[in-house]
Design a protein around this motif. Structure first.
Motif, PDB file in Angstrom:
ATOM      1  N   LYS A  38      28.671 -38.915 -85.038  1.00 52.62           N
ATOM      2  CA  LYS A  38      27.061 -39.155 -85.012  1.00 52.62           C
ATOM      3  C   LYS A  38      26.399 -40.583 -85.580  1.00 52.62           C
ATOM      4  CE  LYS A  38      23.146 -36.693 -87.304  1.00 52.62           C
ATOM      5  NZ  LYS A  38      22.075 -37.249 -86.306  1.00 52.62           N
ATOM      6  N   SER A  39      26.838 -40.636 -86.933  1.00 55.63           N
ATOM      7  CA  SER A  39      26.451 -41.987 -87.764  1.00 55.63           C
ATOM      8  C   SER A  39      26.850 -43.127 -87.151  1.00 55.63           C
ATOM      9  CB  SER A  39      26.874 -41.592 -89.179  1.00 55.63           C
ATOM     10  OG  SER A  39      28.147 -42.034 -89.330  1.00 55.63           O
ATOM     11  N   PHE A  40      28.028 -43.396 -86.525  1.00 57.41           N
ATOM     12  CA  PHE A  40      28.492 -44.465 -86.088  1.00 57.41           C
ATOM     13  C   PHE A  40      27.308 -44.985 -84.680  1.00 57.41           C
ATOM     14  CE2 PHE A  40      31.317 -47.204 -83.099  1.00 57.41           C
ATOM     15  CZ  PHE A  40      31.911 -47.981 -84.366  1.00 57.41           C
ATOM     16  N   VAL A  41      27.163 -43.936 -83.984  1.00 60.24           N
ATOM     17  CA  VAL A  41      26.003 -44.014 -82.924  1.00 60.24           C
ATOM     18  C   VAL A  41      24.658 -44.218 -83.770  1.00 60.24           C
ATOM     19  CG1 VAL A  41      24.716 -42.817 -81.099  1.00 60.24           C
ATOM     20  CG2 VAL A  41      27.279 -42.830 -81.293  1.00 60.24           C
ATOM     21  N   ASP A  42      24.180 -43.260 -84.465  1.00 60.40           N
ATOM     22  CA  ASP A  42      22.834 -43.469 -85.104  1.00 60.40           C
ATOM     23  C   ASP A  42      22.767 -44.770 -85.891  1.00 60.40           C
ATOM     24  OD1 ASP A  42      22.508 -41.015 -83.831  1.00 60.40           O
ATOM     25  OD2 ASP A  42      22.409 -40.161 -85.973  1.00 60.40           O
ATOM     26  N   GLU A  43      23.680 -45.269 -86.171  1.00 59.34           N
ATOM     27  CA  GLU A  43      23.415 -46.859 -86.840  1.00 59.34           C
ATOM     28  C   GLU A  43      23.499 -47.871 -86.095  1.00 59.34           C
ATOM     29  OE1 GLU A  43      26.328 -46.776 -90.291  1.00 59.34           O
ATOM     30  OE2 GLU A  43      25.598 -44.916 -91.246  1.00 59.34           O
ATOM     31  N   GLY A  44      23.909 -47.761 -85.021  1.00 60.97           N
ATOM     32  CA  GLY A  44      23.855 -48.556 -83.894  1.00 60.97           C
ATOM     33  C   GLY A  44      25.349 -49.667 -83.655  1.00 60.97           C
ATOM     34  N   TRP A  45      26.262 -49.013 -84.067  1.00 56.28           N
ATOM     35  CA  TRP A  45      27.679 -49.563 -84.185  1.00 56.28           C
ATOM     36  C   TRP A  45      28.136 -49.377 -82.708  1.00 56.28           C
ATOM     37  CZ3 TRP A  45      28.360 -52.923 -87.209  1.00 56.28           C
ATOM     38  CH2 TRP A  45      27.861 -53.060 -88.504  1.00 56.28           C
ATOM     39  N   LEU A  46      27.932 -48.217 -82.076  1.00 52.52           N
ATOM     40  CA  LEU A  46      28.304 -47.904 -80.708  1.00 52.52           C
ATOM     41  C   LEU A  46      27.597 -49.116 -79.794  1.00 52.52           C
ATOM     42  CD1 LEU A  46      30.048 -46.840 -78.470  1.00 52.52           C
ATOM     43  CD2 LEU A  46      28.318 -45.149 -78.260  1.00 52.52           C
ATOM     44  N   ASP A  47      26.336 -49.226 -79.886  1.00 51.36           N
ATOM     45  CA  ASP A  47      25.862 -50.228 -79.097  1.00 51.36           C
ATOM     46  C   ASP A  47      26.501 -51.722 -79.397  1.00 51.36           C
ATOM     47  OD1 ASP A  47      23.921 -48.651 -78.299  1.00 51.36           O
ATOM     48  OD2 ASP A  47      22.439 -48.930 -79.619  1.00 51.36           O
TER      49      ASP A  47
ATOM     50  N   PHE B 137      37.100 -39.657 -84.237  1.00 50.13           N
ATOM     51  CA  PHE B 137      36.233 -39.234 -85.151  1.00 50.13           C
ATOM     52  C   PHE B 137      36.639 -37.673 -85.453  1.00 50.13           C
ATOM     53  CE2 PHE B 137      33.857 -42.658 -83.463  1.00 50.13           C
ATOM     54  CZ  PHE B 137      33.267 -43.631 -84.619  1.00 50.13           C
ATOM     55  N   ALA B 138      36.230 -37.275 -86.698  1.00 47.99           N
ATOM     56  CA  ALA B 138      36.182 -35.946 -86.919  1.00 47.99           C
ATOM     57  C   ALA B 138      36.227 -35.842 -88.721  1.00 47.99           C
ATOM     58  CB  ALA B 138      37.350 -34.855 -86.534  1.00 47.99           C
ATOM     59  N   HIS B 139      37.076 -36.711 -89.251  1.00 45.52           N
ATOM     60  CA  HIS B 139      36.871 -36.505 -90.881  1.00 45.52           C
ATOM     61  C   HIS B 139      35.527 -36.331 -91.462  1.00 45.52           C
ATOM     62  CE1 HIS B 139      40.818 -38.038 -90.239  1.00 45.52           C
ATOM     63  NE2 HIS B 139      41.155 -37.657 -91.426  1.00 45.52           N
ATOM     64  N   ASN B 140      34.475 -37.056 -91.057  1.00 46.25           N
ATOM     65  CA  ASN B 140      33.000 -36.923 -91.520  1.00 46.25           C
ATOM     66  C   ASN B 140      32.236 -36.187 -90.713  1.00 46.25           C
ATOM     67  OD1 ASN B 140      33.781 -39.060 -93.725  1.00 46.25           O
ATOM     68  ND2 ASN B 140      33.991 -40.221 -92.023  1.00 46.25           N
TER      69      ASN B 140
ATOM     70  N   ARG C 230      25.850 -37.285 -91.022  1.00 45.76           N
ATOM     71  CA  ARG C 230      26.965 -37.203 -90.379  1.00 45.76           C
ATOM     72  C   ARG C 230      27.540 -35.998 -89.817  1.00 45.76           C
ATOM     73  NH1 ARG C 230      30.589 -39.841 -95.258  1.00 45.76           N
ATOM     74  NH2 ARG C 230      29.474 -38.432 -96.403  1.00 45.76           N
ATOM     75  N   TYR C 231      27.053 -35.048 -90.263  1.00 46.95           N
ATOM     76  CA  TYR C 231      27.554 -33.663 -89.575  1.00 46.95           C
ATOM     77  C   TYR C 231      27.168 -33.369 -88.055  1.00 46.95           C
ATOM     78  CZ  TYR C 231      28.290 -28.586 -88.932  1.00 46.95           C
ATOM     79  OH  TYR C 231      28.752 -27.586 -88.613  1.00 46.95           O
ATOM     80  N   THR C 232      28.260 -32.917 -87.498  1.00 46.11           N
ATOM     81  CA  THR C 232      28.186 -32.247 -86.344  1.00 46.11           C
ATOM     82  C   THR C 232      28.753 -31.034 -86.119  1.00 46.11           C
ATOM     83  OG1 THR C 232      30.152 -33.568 -85.361  1.00 46.11           O
ATOM     84  CG2 THR C 232      28.190 -34.890 -84.888  1.00 46.11           C
ATOM     85  N   GLU C 233      28.528 -30.404 -84.992  1.00 37.31           N
ATOM     86  CA  GLU C 233      29.159 -29.105 -84.933  1.00 37.31           C
ATOM     87  C   GLU C 233      30.069 -29.129 -83.585  1.00 37.31           C
ATOM     88  OE1 GLU C 233      30.340 -25.262 -83.317  1.00 37.31           O
ATOM     89  OE2 GLU C 233      29.020 -26.665 -82.142  1.00 37.31           O
ATOM     90  N   PRO C 234      31.427 -28.830 -83.890  1.00 43.16           N
ATOM     91  CA  PRO C 234      32.437 -29.056 -82.893  1.00 43.16           C
ATOM     92  C   PRO C 234      32.341 -28.906 -81.655  1.00 43.16           C
ATOM     93  CG  PRO C 234      33.303 -27.949 -84.895  1.00 43.16           C
ATOM     94  CD  PRO C 234      31.873 -27.781 -84.922  1.00 43.16           C
ATOM     95  N   TRP C 235      31.401 -27.736 -80.943  1.00 45.91           N
ATOM     96  CA  TRP C 235      31.557 -27.433 -79.651  1.00 45.91           C
ATOM     97  C   TRP C 235      30.199 -27.978 -78.908  1.00 45.91           C
ATOM     98  CZ3 TRP C 235      35.842 -26.419 -77.382  1.00 45.91           C
ATOM     99  CH2 TRP C 235      36.702 -25.919 -78.173  1.00 45.91           C
ATOM    100  N   THR C 236      29.169 -28.450 -79.914  1.00 44.60           N
ATOM    101  CA  THR C 236      27.813 -28.883 -79.313  1.00 44.60           C
ATOM    102  C   THR C 236      27.742 -30.368 -79.670  1.00 44.60           C
ATOM    103  OG1 THR C 236      26.853 -28.002 -81.077  1.00 44.60           O
ATOM    104  CG2 THR C 236      27.117 -26.645 -79.346  1.00 44.60           C
ATOM    105  N   THR C 237      27.296 -30.655 -80.636  1.00 46.68           N
ATOM    106  CA  THR C 237      26.773 -32.063 -80.972  1.00 46.68           C
ATOM    107  C   THR C 237      28.001 -33.075 -80.905  1.00 46.68           C
ATOM    108  OG1 THR C 237      26.686 -31.301 -83.240  1.00 46.68           O
ATOM    109  CG2 THR C 237      24.539 -31.441 -82.209  1.00 46.68           C
ATOM    110  N   TYR C 238      29.058 -32.706 -81.747  1.00 46.54           N
ATOM    111  CA  TYR C 238      30.352 -33.351 -81.681  1.00 46.54           C
ATOM    112  C   TYR C 238      30.890 -33.915 -80.139  1.00 46.54           C
ATOM    113  CZ  TYR C 238      35.335 -34.546 -82.510  1.00 46.54           C
ATOM    114  OH  TYR C 238      36.397 -35.193 -82.652  1.00 46.54           O
ATOM    115  N   GLN C 239      30.637 -32.765 -79.346  1.00 44.64           N
ATOM    116  CA  GLN C 239      31.017 -33.162 -77.799  1.00 44.64           C
ATOM    117  C   GLN C 239      29.848 -34.145 -77.383  1.00 44.64           C
ATOM    118  OE1 GLN C 239      31.826 -29.414 -76.289  1.00 44.64           O
ATOM    119  NE2 GLN C 239      33.903 -29.941 -76.312  1.00 44.64           N
ATOM    120  N   ASP C 240      28.835 -34.002 -77.749  1.00 45.00           N
ATOM    121  CA  ASP C 240      27.499 -34.452 -77.061  1.00 45.00           C
ATOM    122  C   ASP C 240      27.620 -36.011 -77.742  1.00 45.00           C
ATOM    123  OD1 ASP C 240      26.610 -32.408 -75.965  1.00 45.00           O
ATOM    124  OD2 ASP C 240      25.021 -31.846 -77.570  1.00 45.00           O
TER     125      ASP C 240
END
Length: 268
Positions: free
Chosen positions: A84-93, A109-112, A121-131
């Motif tokens: 999540k934070s890698f995307v939200d901070e613009g690094w994927l872009d 990803f998963a450690h954070n 940083r938090y994502t839920e495994p079966w929803t936001t993590y996959q999203d």
């Protein structure tokens, strides 16, 4: 939020593609499009480390030792980031702005993502993590690059009977399910690293993690650990047909730890 100019400079320095000459690492020509680039999006377990962090070593620093010159590594993994934070901070872009058709995007990803106390940083495994992971897959595919998922490398944790135990909860299973659903290659580094820690045992694994006179770090690696995990990544990439046998080298060879180097940190 977009990365600052200094952050982009740091990432660019960390992501300079590396090739390995006969006696050690050497800079490759980053402008050569005859070479395919393998981009790493991930966290501190893979990231480039600097001299102020030595002997801590990300496995992405050792991966070029196992690849032939036709495939170079651009390591954009960053300490403390989640999917999540890698995307939200613009690094994927940032990656998607330079990735090209035929390149590879390796995502670990998963450690954070597991840090439920931190909503950035938090994502839920079966929803936001996959999203969030889908954004990496879709972005790479839209640019003609091939996405590859890698389950998170395991921490060093043993039970009272000396058995290596998993620490990532449902995140590896959620990534495996997503890879199957999206027909994306999966490198099961979680399973492979857990098996390796089990084989090495309680005491010997200490020599693979960042254990020093002042620190007992069971998450991050020293040079032998980074080399061992990079070897798993390279070997699994061949088994999963992400790379061809001709793309790799030294899978069974001893890699000198002296090949690991830590550049000086970039001043603010």
């Amino acid at each position: 939020m977009s990365p600052t100019r200094r952050q982009i400079t740091l990432a660019a320095l960390a992501a300079v593609p590396l090739a390995v000459a006969g006696t050690g690492p050497a800079l490759a020509d980053p402008g050569s499009r005859r070479r395919r680039t393998l981009f790493i999006a991930g966290d501190s377990t893979a990231a480039q480390k600097y001299s102020d962090a030595a002997p801590e070593t990300g496995w992405g620093m050792a991966l070029p030792f196992f690849l032939r010159d036709e495939t170079v590594v651009a390591n954009y993994a960053l300490n403390g980031r989640s999917s999540k934070s890698f995307v939200d901070e613009g690094w994927l872009d940032v990656i998607l702005g330079v990735i090209r058709p035929g390149d590879l995007l390796l995502v670990q990803f998963a450690h954070n993502d597991e840090k439920s106390e931190d909503p950035t940083r938090y994502t839920e495994p079966w929803t936001t993590y996959q999203d969030y992971l889908r954004q990496y897959l879709d972005g790479a595919r839209a640019r003609g690059a091939r996405p590859v998922l890698a389950t998170p490398v395991e921490r060093r944790r043993f039970d009272a009977d000396g058995n290596a135990v998993p620490t990532h909860g449902d995140y590896p299973a959620a990534m495996r399910a997503l890879a199957a659903e999206e027909d994306v290659a999966l490198l099961d580094i979680e399973a492979l690293s857990l098996a390796l820690w089990q084989k090495l045992g309680v005491e010997e694994t200490k020599t693979y993690f960042n254990w020093t006179a002042t620190e007992q770090d069971n998450t991050h690696f020293n040079p032998p650990g980074a080399i061992a995990v990079a070897r798993l990544v390279a070997g699994e990439s061949v088994r999963r047909r992400v790379l061809a046998p001709r793309d790799v080298r030294r899978l069974d060879a001893e890699i000198p730890t002296s090949w690991i180097t830590w550049p000086p940190p970039v001043a603010a």
